[in-house]
Design a protein around this motif. Structure first.
Motif, PDB file in Angstrom:
ATOM      1  N   GLU A 231      -4.762  50.139  88.923  1.00  0.00           N
ATOM      2  CA  GLU A 231      -3.636  50.967  89.346  1.00  0.00           C
ATOM      3  C   GLU A 231      -2.394  50.616  88.550  1.00  0.00           C
ATOM      4  O   GLU A 231      -1.652  51.482  88.084  1.00  0.00           O
ATOM      5  N   ALA A 232      -2.111  49.325  88.401  1.00  0.00           N
ATOM      6  CA  ALA A 232      -0.904  48.883  87.718  1.00  0.00           C
ATOM      7  C   ALA A 232      -0.890  49.326  86.264  1.00  0.00           C
ATOM      8  O   ALA A 232       0.164  49.635  85.707  1.00  0.00           O
ATOM      9  N   CYS A 233      -2.057  49.355  85.632  1.00  0.00           N
ATOM     10  CA  CYS A 233      -2.112  49.686  84.211  1.00  0.00           C
ATOM     11  C   CYS A 233      -2.147  51.185  83.954  1.00  0.00           C
ATOM     12  O   CYS A 233      -1.609  51.654  82.957  1.00  0.00           O
ATOM     13  N   ARG A 234      -2.789  51.951  84.842  1.00  0.00           N
ATOM     14  CA  ARG A 234      -3.059  53.346  84.533  1.00  0.00           C
ATOM     15  C   ARG A 234      -2.201  54.346  85.307  1.00  0.00           C
ATOM     16  O   ARG A 234      -1.900  55.425  84.796  1.00  0.00           O
ATOM     17  N   SER A 235      -1.848  54.015  86.538  1.00  0.00           N
ATOM     18  CA  SER A 235      -1.267  55.023  87.407  1.00  0.00           C
ATOM     19  C   SER A 235       0.215  55.253  87.112  1.00  0.00           C
ATOM     20  O   SER A 235       0.952  54.310  86.850  1.00  0.00           O
ATOM     21  N   PRO A 236       0.641  56.496  87.209  1.00  0.00           N
ATOM     22  CA  PRO A 236       2.072  56.772  87.119  1.00  0.00           C
ATOM     23  C   PRO A 236       2.778  56.287  88.381  1.00  0.00           C
ATOM     24  O   PRO A 236       2.148  55.959  89.380  1.00  0.00           O
ATOM     25  N   PHE A 237       4.096  56.224  88.319  1.00  0.00           N
ATOM     26  CA  PHE A 237       4.883  55.842  89.478  1.00  0.00           C
ATOM     27  C   PHE A 237       6.116  56.730  89.526  1.00  0.00           C
ATOM     28  O   PHE A 237       6.496  57.362  88.551  1.00  0.00           O
ATOM     29  N   ARG A 238       6.724  56.767  90.689  1.00  0.00           N
ATOM     30  CA  ARG A 238       7.889  57.627  90.886  1.00  0.00           C
ATOM     31  C   ARG A 238       9.077  56.776  91.305  1.00  0.00           C
ATOM     32  O   ARG A 238       8.956  55.890  92.155  1.00  0.00           O
ATOM     33  N   VAL A 239      10.224  57.039  90.693  1.00  0.00           N
ATOM     34  CA  VAL A 239      11.462  56.352  91.032  1.00  0.00           C
ATOM     35  C   VAL A 239      12.360  57.329  91.784  1.00  0.00           C
ATOM     36  O   VAL A 239      12.649  58.420  91.298  1.00  0.00           O
ATOM     37  N   TYR A 240      12.796  56.922  92.991  1.00  0.00           N
ATOM     38  CA  TYR A 240      13.727  57.708  93.801  1.00  0.00           C
ATOM     39  C   TYR A 240      15.076  57.002  93.828  1.00  0.00           C
ATOM     40  O   TYR A 240      15.137  55.769  93.879  1.00  0.00           O
ATOM     41  N   SER A 241      16.149  57.773  93.828  1.00  0.00           N
ATOM     42  CA  SER A 241      17.473  57.176  93.977  1.00  0.00           C
ATOM     43  C   SER A 241      18.348  58.058  94.843  1.00  0.00           C
ATOM     44  O   SER A 241      18.178  59.280  94.899  1.00  0.00           O
ATOM     45  N   GLY A 242      19.297  57.418  95.524  1.00  0.00           N
ATOM     46  CA  GLY A 242      20.253  58.131  96.357  1.00  0.00           C
ATOM     47  C   GLY A 242      21.661  57.703  96.010  1.00  0.00           C
ATOM     48  O   GLY A 242      21.909  56.517  95.762  1.00  0.00           O
ATOM     49  N   GLY A 243      22.583  58.659  95.983  1.00  0.00           N
ATOM     50  CA  GLY A 243      23.933  58.349  95.539  1.00  0.00           C
ATOM     51  C   GLY A 243      25.016  58.819  96.488  1.00  0.00           C
ATOM     52  O   GLY A 243      24.779  59.563  97.446  1.00  0.00           O
ATOM     53  N   ASP A 244      26.231  58.374  96.183  1.00  0.00           N
ATOM     54  CA  ASP A 244      27.392  58.791  96.956  1.00  0.00           C
ATOM     55  C   ASP A 244      27.717  60.262  96.727  1.00  0.00           C
ATOM     56  O   ASP A 244      28.555  60.830  97.428  1.00  0.00           O
ATOM     57  N   ASP A 245      27.057  60.880  95.743  1.00  0.00           N
ATOM     58  CA  ASP A 245      27.199  62.322  95.503  1.00  0.00           C
ATOM     59  C   ASP A 245      26.324  63.150  96.446  1.00  0.00           C
ATOM     60  O   ASP A 245      26.174  64.364  96.250  1.00  0.00           O
ATOM     61  N   SER A 246      25.724  62.504  97.452  1.00  0.00           N
ATOM     62  CA  SER A 246      24.885  63.153  98.471  1.00  0.00           C
ATOM     63  C   SER A 246      23.570  63.679  97.914  1.00  0.00           C
ATOM     64  O   SER A 246      22.930  64.520  98.538  1.00  0.00           O
ATOM     65  N   MET A 247      23.146  63.179  96.760  1.00  0.00           N
ATOM     66  CA  MET A 247      21.944  63.672  96.105  1.00  0.00           C
ATOM     67  C   MET A 247      20.798  62.674  96.232  1.00  0.00           C
ATOM     68  O   MET A 247      20.988  61.463  96.108  1.00  0.00           O
ATOM     69  N   LEU A 248      19.594  63.216  96.470  1.00  0.00           N
ATOM     70  CA  LEU A 248      18.347  62.480  96.345  1.00  0.00           C
ATOM     71  C   LEU A 248      17.693  62.923  95.044  1.00  0.00           C
ATOM     72  O   LEU A 248      17.371  64.096  94.873  1.00  0.00           O
ATOM     73  N   ARG A 249      17.514  61.985  94.114  1.00  0.00           N
ATOM     74  CA  ARG A 249      16.925  62.307  92.815  1.00  0.00           C
ATOM     75  C   ARG A 249      15.616  61.531  92.648  1.00  0.00           C
ATOM     76  O   ARG A 249      15.425  60.481  93.250  1.00  0.00           O
ATOM     77  N   PHE A 250      14.737  62.050  91.784  1.00  0.00           N
ATOM     78  CA  PHE A 250      13.503  61.331  91.518  1.00  0.00           C
ATOM     79  C   PHE A 250      12.953  61.706  90.153  1.00  0.00           C
ATOM     80  O   PHE A 250      13.256  62.769  89.599  1.00  0.00           O
ATOM     81  N   LYS A 251      12.148  60.809  89.610  1.00  0.00           N
ATOM     82  CA  LYS A 251      11.494  61.017  88.315  1.00  0.00           C
ATOM     83  C   LYS A 251      10.131  60.340  88.353  1.00  0.00           C
ATOM     84  O   LYS A 251       9.993  59.208  88.833  1.00  0.00           O
ATOM     85  N   THR A 252       9.117  61.024  87.850  1.00  0.00           N
ATOM     86  CA  THR A 252       7.773  60.474  87.758  1.00  0.00           C
ATOM     87  C   THR A 252       7.568  59.903  86.361  1.00  0.00           C
ATOM     88  O   THR A 252       7.844  60.570  85.366  1.00  0.00           O
ATOM     89  N   CYS A 253       7.101  58.658  86.284  1.00  0.00           N
ATOM     90  CA  CYS A 253       6.953  57.945  85.016  1.00  0.00           C
ATOM     91  C   CYS A 253       5.535  57.394  84.910  1.00  0.00           C
ATOM     92  O   CYS A 253       4.771  57.385  85.871  1.00  0.00           O
ATOM     93  N   SER A 254       5.190  56.934  83.715  1.00  0.00           N
ATOM     94  CA  SER A 254       3.892  56.309  83.509  1.00  0.00           C
ATOM     95  C   SER A 254       4.022  55.226  82.458  1.00  0.00           C
ATOM     96  O   SER A 254       5.036  55.135  81.756  1.00  0.00           O
ATOM     97  N   TRP A 255       2.968  54.396  82.335  1.00  0.00           N
ATOM     98  CA  TRP A 255       2.951  53.290  81.373  1.00  0.00           C
ATOM     99  C   TRP A 255       1.987  53.627  80.226  1.00  0.00           C
ATOM    100  O   TRP A 255       0.934  54.204  80.447  1.00  0.00           O
ATOM    101  N   ASN A 256       2.377  53.254  79.035  1.00  0.00           N
ATOM    102  CA  ASN A 256       1.548  53.461  77.855  1.00  0.00           C
ATOM    103  C   ASN A 256       1.547  52.185  77.040  1.00  0.00           C
ATOM    104  O   ASN A 256       2.549  51.830  76.422  1.00  0.00           O
ATOM    105  N   GLU A 257       0.420  51.473  77.093  1.00  0.00           N
ATOM    106  CA  GLU A 257       0.271  50.216  76.352  1.00  0.00           C
ATOM    107  C   GLU A 257       1.397  49.242  76.680  1.00  0.00           C
ATOM    108  O   GLU A 257       2.003  48.629  75.806  1.00  0.00           O
TER     109      GLU A 257
END
Length: 416
Positions: A231-257
């Motif tokens: 899982e650690a080597c192959r699977s993508p992961f998602r980063v969520y963040s919340g700000g004082d601008d009242s926004m919930l943001r997220f991005k899906t990332c992955s690992w390559n070598e």
């Protein structure tokens, strides 16, 4: 039990020397917990952490640059405690040159004695807890963002950069994401806990105001099961963040070598009426979309359905009576019964309202419902930090803190 939940009384309490901002039990040694403190040296009156950490530069009513603020002077400490048979013993106090805003133990097996802490001077420090030692908390390393970025990350004139929060990667023990008072989220790769570290100076997510919280979640894929290393080597992961601008943001990332490569950015959610201050992915899906719980300054806890690249959809919300500063999962039961399809219970630090034990159900009709099970309201100022002792059976042992009155309380809650 009334609709507001059972009111709980403290078993023990004590007043600390400095205002507590964060607290966490050690997963490797569940009898021990750490408290981080935050002391702002002020010329005039007190304000909340959030007020103290606002942007240092602004404009006056005519649009002219306002006079630049002087950097604030802050310090803090990490205090190690032992909880045994209902008694709390202070073991060690480690003074810190900066105020601490967040500290968390590594959640991975074999690394649960490693704790990280982020500070008001944009540093990330690592410590190891070894209870058998005379001084159990040992400093391992400290990262300075300005030095690591080779000048690419630095504050503007009259501005400060504070690290506000961070989150460990759920599958990679040496990766974490941290947030800044300038609205950014950065990924850090700790090649060795006491050795060289790598920082990506380009933020993975950005907000227009302070980024209060961040969470990392593995992307759930309906495929053949993988072991943790795969899982650690192959699977993508998602980063969520919340700000004082009242926004919930997220991005899906992955690992390559061994290197992080960006994948898909999601659409930000405007489903909050104030700053987003807490994010808790549930590791559950609805129609293939991840379920995420958030907290906000607007006093509400919310459940969102988050697609792979679209806009999050709000499924349920409930007012808790105070700004929901932190959320921690107590348990998740996915075995259906006559009352629910699944159930999640969590601990919520609710600023001026105290602490709540909250239940979230997916009902048999397919709807979602929040309910307050318990509440602790002896704190007379902002509750920024709460945690429960690992390994509980039928009763939670909870340590909660409040900021201006410097109060630390121990209380218990029956989980039925």
């Amino acid at each position: 039990m009334d609709e507001e939940g059972k009111l709980v009384r403290s078993l023990r309490s004590e007043v600390l020397e400095l205002p507590p901002s964060c607290v966490e039990f050690c997963p490797a040694f569940p009898s021990y917990f750490l408290v981080g403190t935050y002391d702002l040296q002020r010329q005039t009156g007190e304000q909340e952490i959030a007020d103290a950490d606002a942007d240092a530069s602004s404009e006056d009513e005519a649009g002219r640059p306002a006079q630049l603020k002087q950097p604030q002077s802050r310090n803090g400490s990490i205090i190690a405690f032992r909880l045994c048979d209902g008694d709390i013993t202070r073991i060690q106090t480690v003074p810190q040159p900066s105020a601490l805003l967040d500290l968390r133990f590594n959640p991975h097996s074999g690394n649960g004695d490693i704790c990280a802490a982020v500070s008001s001077t944009a540093t990330l420090a690592l410590f190891r807890l070894s209870p058998e030692e005379e001084q159990p908390l040992k400093h391992l390393n400290t990262m300075d963002i300005a030095g690591m970025s080779q000048g690419e990350i630095k504050p503007s004139a009259g501005q400060e950069i504070l690290f506000l929060s961070f989150s460990w990667h759920p599958l990679r023990a040496n990766v974490l994401a941290l947030t800044t008072s300038t609205g950014n989220v950065h990924l850090v790769h700790l090649r060795l806990f006491d050795g060289n570290w790598a920082l990506n100076p380009e933020p993975i997510l950005t907000h227009t105001l302070e980024t209060w919280c961040v969470a990392i979640s593995p992307v759930l894929v309906a495929s053949e099961p993988l072991n943790e290393r795969q899982e650690a080597c192959r699977s993508p992961f998602r980063v969520y963040s919340g700000g004082d601008d009242s926004m919930l943001r997220f991005k899906t990332c992955s690992w390559n070598e061994g290197a992080m490569v960006e994948s898909v950015s999601g659409l930000a959610s405007r489903g909050h009426d104030a700053g987003v201050t807490a994010i808790l992915p549930l590791a559950l899906q609805e129609d293939g979309n991840e379920l995420v719980v958030t907290g906000s300054y607007d006093e509400h806890i919310r459940l969102f359905e988050v697609p792979s690249s679209g806009k999050p959809k709000s499924l349920a919300e409930h007012r808790l009576g105070g700004g929901v500063w932190r959320l921690k999962l107590i348990d998740l039961n996915t075995t259906a019964n006559q009352s629910y399809i699944w159930r999640a219970r969590m601990l919520a630090s609710c600023m001026h309202a105290g602490v709540r034990v909250v239940e979230l159900l997916k009902t048999m009709s397919g709807g979602y419902r929040f309910r307050v099970l318990g509440r602790f309201e002896e704190h007379q100022s902002m509750n920024y930090g709460s945690d429960f002792q690992p390994g509980w059976m039928e009763k939670l042992s909870v340590v909660s803190t409040s900021f201006y009155d410097k109060l630390l309380c121990l209380w218990e809650f029956e989980m039925v």
